[in-house]
Scaffold this motif. Structure first.
Motif, mmCIF file in Angstrom:
data_model
loop_
_atom_site.group_PDB
_atom_site.id
_atom_site.type_symbol
_atom_site.label_atom_id
_atom_site.label_comp_id
_atom_site.label_asym_id
_atom_site.label_seq_id
_atom_site.Cartn_x
_atom_site.Cartn_y
_atom_site.Cartn_z
ATOM 1 N N ALA A 170 -37.941 12.396 16.881
ATOM 2 C CA ALA A 170 -37.181 11.298 17.483
ATOM 3 C C ALA A 170 -37.464 9.980 16.777
ATOM 4 O O ALA A 170 -36.551 9.176 16.537
ATOM 5 C CB ALA A 170 -37.523 11.190 18.968
ATOM 6 N N PHE A 171 -38.725 9.749 16.419
ATOM 7 C CA PHE A 171 -39.097 8.524 15.704
ATOM 8 C C PHE A 171 -38.440 8.475 14.323
ATOM 9 O O PHE A 171 -37.922 7.430 13.906
ATOM 10 C CB PHE A 171 -40.619 8.457 15.581
ATOM 11 N N CYS A 172 -38.453 9.598 13.607
ATOM 12 C CA CYS A 172 -37.807 9.662 12.288
ATOM 13 C C CYS A 172 -36.312 9.383 12.405
ATOM 14 O O CYS A 172 -35.740 8.636 11.592
ATOM 15 C CB CYS A 172 -38.035 11.035 11.660
ATOM 16 N N PHE A 173 -35.684 9.984 13.390
ATOM 17 C CA PHE A 173 -34.256 9.791 13.609
ATOM 18 C C PHE A 173 -33.954 8.329 13.923
ATOM 19 O O PHE A 173 -33.022 7.730 13.372
ATOM 20 C CB PHE A 173 -33.794 10.695 14.754
ATOM 21 N N GLY A 174 -34.749 7.714 14.799
ATOM 22 C CA GLY A 174 -34.546 6.317 15.142
ATOM 23 C C GLY A 174 -34.723 5.393 13.947
ATOM 24 O O GLY A 174 -33.912 4.474 13.738
ATOM 25 N N CYS A 175 -35.773 5.620 13.156
ATOM 26 C CA CYS A 175 -36.003 4.786 11.975
ATOM 27 C C CYS A 175 -34.854 4.908 10.983
ATOM 28 O O CYS A 175 -34.407 3.912 10.403
ATOM 29 C CB CYS A 175 -37.315 5.189 11.301
ATOM 30 N N ALA A 176 -34.368 6.129 10.784
ATOM 31 C CA ALA A 176 -33.248 6.330 9.858
ATOM 32 C C ALA A 176 -31.992 5.607 10.341
ATOM 33 O O ALA A 176 -31.258 5.013 9.548
ATOM 34 C CB ALA A 176 -32.976 7.820 9.695
ATOM 35 N N LEU A 177 -31.746 5.660 11.640
ATOM 36 C CA LEU A 177 -30.580 4.983 12.207
ATOM 37 C C LEU A 177 -30.661 3.471 12.047
ATOM 38 O O LEU A 177 -29.641 2.793 11.923
ATOM 39 C CB LEU A 177 -30.440 5.329 13.690
ATOM 40 N N LEU B 64 -45.929 21.039 19.911
ATOM 41 C CA LEU B 64 -44.477 20.970 19.751
ATOM 42 C C LEU B 64 -43.916 19.692 20.359
ATOM 43 O O LEU B 64 -42.955 19.115 19.833
ATOM 44 C CB LEU B 64 -43.822 22.193 20.383
ATOM 45 N N LEU B 65 -44.510 19.234 21.450
ATOM 46 C CA LEU B 65 -44.066 17.980 22.053
ATOM 47 C C LEU B 65 -44.331 16.817 21.114
ATOM 48 O O LEU B 65 -43.480 15.930 20.948
ATOM 49 C CB LEU B 65 -44.781 17.766 23.386
ATOM 50 N N GLY B 66 -45.500 16.812 20.485
ATOM 51 C CA GLY B 66 -45.804 15.773 19.512
ATOM 52 C C GLY B 66 -44.839 15.789 18.341
ATOM 53 O O GLY B 66 -44.385 14.732 17.874
ATOM 54 N N TYR C 181 -45.066 5.553 27.218
ATOM 55 C CA TYR C 181 -44.817 4.620 26.112
ATOM 56 C C TYR C 181 -44.082 5.313 24.962
ATOM 57 O O TYR C 181 -43.116 4.779 24.413
ATOM 58 C CB TYR C 181 -46.129 4.032 25.601
ATOM 59 N N ALA C 182 -44.535 6.518 24.595
ATOM 60 C CA ALA C 182 -43.910 7.241 23.491
ATOM 61 C C ALA C 182 -42.442 7.523 23.776
ATOM 62 O O ALA C 182 -41.595 7.465 22.876
ATOM 63 C CB ALA C 182 -44.655 8.546 23.222
ATOM 64 N N THR C 183 -42.121 7.800 25.046
ATOM 65 C CA THR C 183 -40.735 8.099 25.410
ATOM 66 C C THR C 183 -39.851 6.868 25.308
ATOM 67 O O THR C 183 -38.803 6.897 24.657
ATOM 68 C CB THR C 183 -40.666 8.670 26.838
ATOM 69 N N TRP C 184 -40.275 5.771 25.927
ATOM 70 C CA TRP C 184 -39.375 4.618 25.960
ATOM 71 C C TRP C 184 -39.288 3.910 24.612
ATOM 72 O O TRP C 184 -38.228 3.392 24.262
ATOM 73 C CB TRP C 184 -39.747 3.646 27.085
ATOM 74 N N ILE C 185 -40.368 3.892 23.814
ATOM 75 C CA ILE C 185 -40.298 3.212 22.519
ATOM 76 C C ILE C 185 -39.382 3.974 21.567
ATOM 77 O O ILE C 185 -38.599 3.373 20.812
ATOM 78 C CB ILE C 185 -41.709 3.011 21.913
ATOM 79 N N ASN C 186 -39.436 5.300 21.590
ATOM 80 C CA ASN C 186 -38.537 6.081 20.738
ATOM 81 C C ASN C 186 -37.093 5.961 21.217
ATOM 82 O O ASN C 186 -36.168 5.859 20.407
ATOM 83 C CB ASN C 186 -38.968 7.552 20.711
ATOM 84 N N SER D 280 -48.016 1.986 17.447
ATOM 85 C CA SER D 280 -47.185 2.750 16.516
ATOM 86 C C SER D 280 -46.710 4.050 17.151
ATOM 87 O O SER D 280 -47.532 4.865 17.591
ATOM 88 C CB SER D 280 -47.984 3.073 15.245
ATOM 89 N N PRO D 281 -45.398 4.284 17.219
ATOM 90 C CA PRO D 281 -44.897 5.567 17.741
ATOM 91 C C PRO D 281 -45.401 6.762 16.950
ATOM 92 O O PRO D 281 -45.599 7.843 17.510
ATOM 93 C CB PRO D 281 -43.370 5.425 17.620
ATOM 94 N N SER D 282 -45.618 6.564 15.651
ATOM 95 C CA SER D 282 -46.122 7.654 14.822
ATOM 96 C C SER D 282 -47.525 8.056 15.245
ATOM 97 O O SER D 282 -47.862 9.252 15.277
ATOM 98 C CB SER D 282 -46.128 7.227 13.350
ATOM 99 N N VAL D 283 -48.359 7.088 15.577
ATOM 100 C CA VAL D 283 -49.715 7.384 16.036
ATOM 101 C C VAL D 283 -49.673 8.191 17.334
ATOM 102 O O VAL D 283 -50.410 9.174 17.490
ATOM 103 C CB VAL D 283 -50.507 6.079 16.230
ATOM 104 N N GLU D 284 -48.814 7.785 18.256
ATOM 105 C CA GLU D 284 -48.676 8.529 19.516
ATOM 106 C C GLU D 284 -48.323 9.989 19.240
ATOM 107 O O GLU D 284 -48.893 10.913 19.841
ATOM 108 C CB GLU D 284 -47.588 7.881 20.380
#
Length: 242
Positions: free
Chosen positions: A136-143, A128-130, A216-221, A190-194
């Protein structure tokens, strides 16, 4: 969100159910094809589970980004209402895509578990964390993509090609542990890989040998979302209402 559902799917036939039906068709089709053409296990992991745990988050990302292109122009009439801002438009679209993809993944994954093609997750919390990081990555990319597509036609036209070219860096069909050690850092940018590595660690447990970094996953997203919100809040002057 209700307006988005009405304008996109209408009320005929399955109607709103297509928000789940589309990802189900994609995920099921890819899982079946890969299971038929590839060995039952790769690197000690079941192929069907590898595909499902990779393609579900990949579908979420691809659909979210695709729906963000010219999203403001398509819903520009709503901006005449003072209560509505561009951020609301993106939120409505991404929430729908995320909900649809998660339900599709639950149905496809549950079906695979029932049929014996994969086991239940070893660690639901990590899985669930992944998924949360992927959302979050999807939301950021869309923005980021939504306001840029309003500013530049090049972004709109080239996005489809760029999304296909980025598939090797998505982590959907491979794991970081499968590639030579001195190249892994490239994939882990890649945030997606993380996110997908966390999902697979939750699904398979320690046997997956997953590689990820929470910091890394937290701050990049966070950074992508911050840039996206900044661009979105400045997007109104670039929106051309037909």
């Amino acid at each position: 969100m209700m307006r988005e559902l009405h304008t996109r799917f209408g009320r005929d036939n399955l109607g709103f159910l297509w928000i789940i039906g589309e990802p189900i068709l994609f995920c099921t089709g890819v899982a079946i094809v890969w299971s038929l053409i590839r060995p039952l296990h790769e690197h000690g992991l079941p192929t069907t589970a590898i595909v499902i745990t990779g393609y579900v988050p990949l579908t979420m990302w691809r659909h979210s980004v695709a729906r963000s292109v010219l999203a403001f122009e398509a819903n520009g009439s709503l901006l005449f209402h003072r209560q509505v801002i561009p951020l609301d438009i993106i939120l409505a679209r991404i929430i729908l895509e995320v909900i649809g993809t998660l339900w599709a993944g639950l149905i496809v994954g549950g079906g695979a578990v029932i049929l014996g093609f994969m086991n239940p997750p070893e660690n639901y919390g990590l899985l669930l964390l992944g998924l949360s990081y992927q959302i979050a990555f999807c939301f950021g990319c869309a923005l980021v993509i939504a306001p840029l597509s309003e500013r530049s036609e090049l972004v709109e036209k080239s996005l489809g090609v760029l999304m296909y070219l980025s598939l090797p860096a998505s982590g959907a069909f491979i794991m970081v542990d499968w590639i030579p050690e001195h190249y892994r850092w490239i994939l882990l940018l890649s945030p997606s890989v993380e996110s997908i590595e966390m999902i697979r660690a939750g699904q398979f447990g320690y046997i997956a040998h997953a590689h990820y970094n929470f910091f890394y996953a937290t701050w990049i997203n966070f950074f992508i979302i911050f840039v996206g919100i900044s661009l979105t809040l400045r997007a109104k002057k670039y929106i051309h209402i037909q």
